[in-house]
Design a protein around this motif. Structure first.
Motif, PDB file in Angstrom:
ATOM      1  N   GLU A 139       0.880  -1.125  -0.009  1.00 51.69           N
ATOM      2  CA  GLU A 139       0.250   0.005   0.015  1.00 51.69           C
ATOM      3  C   GLU A 139       0.853   1.277  -0.167  1.00 51.69           C
ATOM      4  N   ARG A 142      -0.258   5.695   2.504  1.00 52.57           N
ATOM      5  CA  ARG A 142      -0.905   5.630   3.970  1.00 52.57           C
ATOM      6  C   ARG A 142       0.160   5.607   4.728  1.00 52.57           C
ATOM      7  N   VAL A 214      10.742  -4.957  -2.651  1.00 51.35           N
ATOM      8  CA  VAL A 214       9.699  -3.977  -2.115  1.00 51.35           C
ATOM      9  C   VAL A 214      10.411  -2.894  -1.232  1.00 51.35           C
ATOM     10  N   LYS A 215      11.175  -3.504  -0.346  1.00 52.80           N
ATOM     11  CA  LYS A 215      12.109  -2.482   0.395  1.00 52.80           C
ATOM     12  C   LYS A 215      12.977  -1.575  -0.258  1.00 52.80           C
ATOM     13  N   ALA A 218      10.972   0.952  -2.284  1.00 50.99           N
ATOM     14  CA  ALA A 218      10.005   1.830  -1.420  1.00 50.99           C
ATOM     15  C   ALA A 218      11.045   2.950  -1.066  1.00 50.99           C
ATOM     16  N   ASN A 219      12.506   2.606  -0.847  1.00 49.00           N
ATOM     17  CA  ASN A 219      13.358   3.544  -0.282  1.00 49.00           C
ATOM     18  C   ASN A 219      13.710   4.711  -1.185  1.00 49.00           C
ATOM     19  N   LEU A 221      11.156   6.101  -3.205  1.00 46.79           N
ATOM     20  CA  LEU A 221       9.721   6.836  -3.186  1.00 46.79           C
ATOM     21  C   LEU A 221       9.766   7.904  -2.209  1.00 46.79           C
ATOM     22  N   ASP A 222       9.193   8.915  -2.533  1.00 45.80           N
ATOM     23  CA  ASP A 222       9.081   9.883  -1.493  1.00 45.80           C
ATOM     24  C   ASP A 222       7.670   9.807  -0.865  1.00 45.80           C
ATOM     25  N   THR A 223       7.380   8.680  -0.474  1.00 42.80           N
ATOM     26  CA  THR A 223       6.267   8.451  -0.047  1.00 42.80           C
ATOM     27  C   THR A 223       6.186   7.304   1.192  1.00 42.80           C
ATOM     28  N   ILE A 224       4.962   6.847   1.691  1.00 41.66           N
ATOM     29  CA  ILE A 224       5.069   5.516   2.641  1.00 41.66           C
ATOM     30  C   ILE A 224       4.531   4.656   1.986  1.00 41.66           C
ATOM     31  N   VAL A 225       5.503   3.479   2.550  1.00 37.69           N
ATOM     32  CA  VAL A 225       4.809   2.223   1.960  1.00 37.69           C
ATOM     33  C   VAL A 225       4.488   1.289   3.111  1.00 37.69           C
ATOM     34  N   ALA A 226       3.348   0.730   3.008  1.00 40.19           N
ATOM     35  CA  ALA A 226       2.687  -0.433   4.143  1.00 40.19           C
ATOM     36  C   ALA A 226       2.535  -1.630   3.534  1.00 40.19           C
ATOM     37  N   ILE A 227       3.294  -2.479   4.176  1.00 47.39           N
ATOM     38  CA  ILE A 227       3.319  -3.962   3.466  1.00 47.39           C
ATOM     39  C   ILE A 227       2.342  -4.959   4.408  1.00 47.39           C
TER      40      ILE A 227
END
Lengths: 279, 225
Positions: A139, A142, A214-215, A218-219, A221-227
């Motif tokens: 996600e 969020r 994914v990690k 995600a690092n 991207l300038d957003t939050i990633v929830a797994i």
């Protein structure tokens, strides 16, 4: 979202309510103003705030007099006193913002509210994630940070190179022009939304590689990633995924447990191919 | 309802947070789902949930479309349970939030006996859910684990704001509003109960846990986050 300047009294209540911080009081106009590029059309302000229907002229006058004496009225913080928030007419591609940000609106692609996914919540009925599988929900945006589709595409392109299967009944998958490459529709790439879920399943043995990928993405991207990672349990209620997650140093406190009480009951069950191959 | 998956907090903070929800599956068991969803909610009400809601029509704490100005001094804060139960009109997700394990367990037991045929999920801490399943002898069918937040985590708020805000996983409670509520409680401008009600009204699915929110606000009153 729009704010009717004739009605707004610049009380500022909507400013703190906005999850994206897209509303501010314009110091020149002295009215609340929405930054349309940042607004994700989540309708939090419009739907979440109670409404009075007070006369704006009277309210402004009272506020002005109070202000002269440095008096501060302490109103309810979840009220728009003059009903100044106005529902906009959304057209493509902006309508995508609302579809992914307003939980009351069901996704056309899945018919499901919220972020439009069933994940393992209905796995007792669909058996989509079977023994030996791991279901993933990745996600973006969020909590209350937001994301643009081009950022999601960075992840889907990388994931598409791996041995996994995107969930067909998922709103992000329905916006893919090519599930083999992970490309999303070009006309929505710059649209900002509150959050979206990329959903796929893979073999349990691929879980470590997928989590690392994914990690890594995600690092960037300038957003939050929830797994979220899910598995089918055996007759004792146990599964192999837990141990894999521990080995990969992923802690987990919170989870969602399907209790296995569902079953198919429609007169004509829908025989639907629920997945799209990524590779 | 991934909405409930990524609630921020440790085991202690999540100890009194149990969400039981029913979800019909499109194409499989959605044709006759509405009366079953209403039945789910009616059964839940008997176990004193701290919140209930319908994913498409709102929770028992909801905003008012035409508020009387006197509300600033005496606002009607009575939750509207019947409105939620009676207004279920389409196959959607319905949820009940409990602040104690006994109520959640008893409710699940009752659901098992009622045999609604809908998927029933328990969203709680993994340990609590496992204990529940063990106590009522109901093995878990499938589990989804929240592996937390990664990426630009410096864009996240502090712990107490995160705990309050992520109780609406759809992000309807902004960091700024949660922070404002903490500040107002600490300044004595509102009680923790009042602040919880404000926040609950923004969570349209009815999965906000006001009991937990009150605990977080009371803790925030006593010390800095």
């Amino acid at each position: 979202m729009l704010i009717d300047e004739k009605k707004c009294v610049a009380c500022g209540n909507c400013v703190s309510v906005c999850p994206m911080g897209a509303i501010h009081i314009d110091p020149v106009k002295r009215r609340a103003t929405v930054n349309q590029d940042e607004c994700v059309e989540c309708y939090t302000c419009y739907r979440g705030m109670s409404k009075e229907h007070l006369n704006p002229v009277i309210v402004r006058t009272i506020r002005r007099i109070g202000g002269l004496f440095r008096w501060r009225f302490d109103p309810e913080p979840d009220v728009c006193p003059t009903d100044a928030l106005t529902e906009p007419e959304l057209s493509w591609p902006r309508v995508v913002r609302r579809a992914f940000s307003d939980p009351i609106v069901p996704h056309e692609s899945t018919g499901v509210h919220g972020r439009g996914t069933e994940e393992v919540k209905t796995n007792d009925v669909t058996n989509r994630v079977g023994f030996g599988d791991a279901g993933f929900t990745i996600e973006f945006g969020r909590p209350t940070v937001g994301v643009r589709f081009w950022q999601i595409q960075e992840m889907t392109r990388e994931l598409a190179k791996m041995d996994l299967t995107f969930e067909k009944r998922n709103p992000v998958t329905s916006l893919m022009t090519n599930p083999v490459t992970g490309d999303l529709r070009e006309d929505i790439l710059n649209e900002k939304i509150l959050s979206a879920i990329v959903e796929f399943k893979a073999s349990l043995r691929n879980v470590p590689a997928i989590l690392r990928k994914v990690k890594e993405v995600a690092n960037r991207l300038d957003t939050i990633v929830a797994i979220g990672a899910a598995a089918r349990c055996d007759e004792n209620g146990d599964n192999e995924l837990e141990e894999i997650l521990r080995q990969e140093s992923f802690g987990f406190v919170r989870g969602k447990t399907n209790l296995g009480l569902g079953r198919a009951s429609n007169a004509v069950p829908e025989a639907q191919e629920a997945t799209v191959s990524a590779t | 309802m991934t909405n409930t998956l990524h609630r921020y907090g440790d085991e202690h903070s999540l100890r009194n947070d149990f969400i039981v929800f029913a979800i019909p599956c499109r194409g499989y068991n959605d044709q006759d789902a509405v009366p079953k969803l209403r039945q789910f909610l009616r059964m839940a009400v008997k176990h004193d949930p701290v919140n209930i809601g319908d994913g498409s029509r709102g929770s028992m704490y909801r905003p008012n479309r035409s508020l009387n100005p006197m509300a600033h001094w005496s606002r009607d804060t009575k939750p509207d349970i019947e409105e939620v139960v009676e207004k279920v009109a389409n196959p959607t997700t319905v949820a009940a939030v409990f602040d104690n394990k006994t109520a959640a367990e008893t409710f699940i037991e009752e659901l098992r006996k009622a045999d609604l045929g809908l998927s029933i999920n328990l969203s709680a801490s993994i340990a609590n859910a496992q204990t529940c399943c063990h106590d009522i002898d109901l093995p878990r069918h499938s589990v989804e684990y929240s592996l937390g937040f990664i990426g630009k985590t410096d864009r996240l708020a502090d712990r107490q704001v995160l705990e309050l805000s992520t109780m609406c996983g759809h992000g309807m409670i902004s960091f700024t509003f949660a922070r404002k509520m903490i500040d107002w409680v600490r300044e004595g401008r509102r009680t923790p109960e009042q602040a919880c009600r404000y926040m609950s009204r923004f969570c349209s699915c009815g999965i906000y846990n006001p009991t937990r929110a009150k605990e977080i606000l009371e803790e925030a009153m006593l010390r800095n986050s």
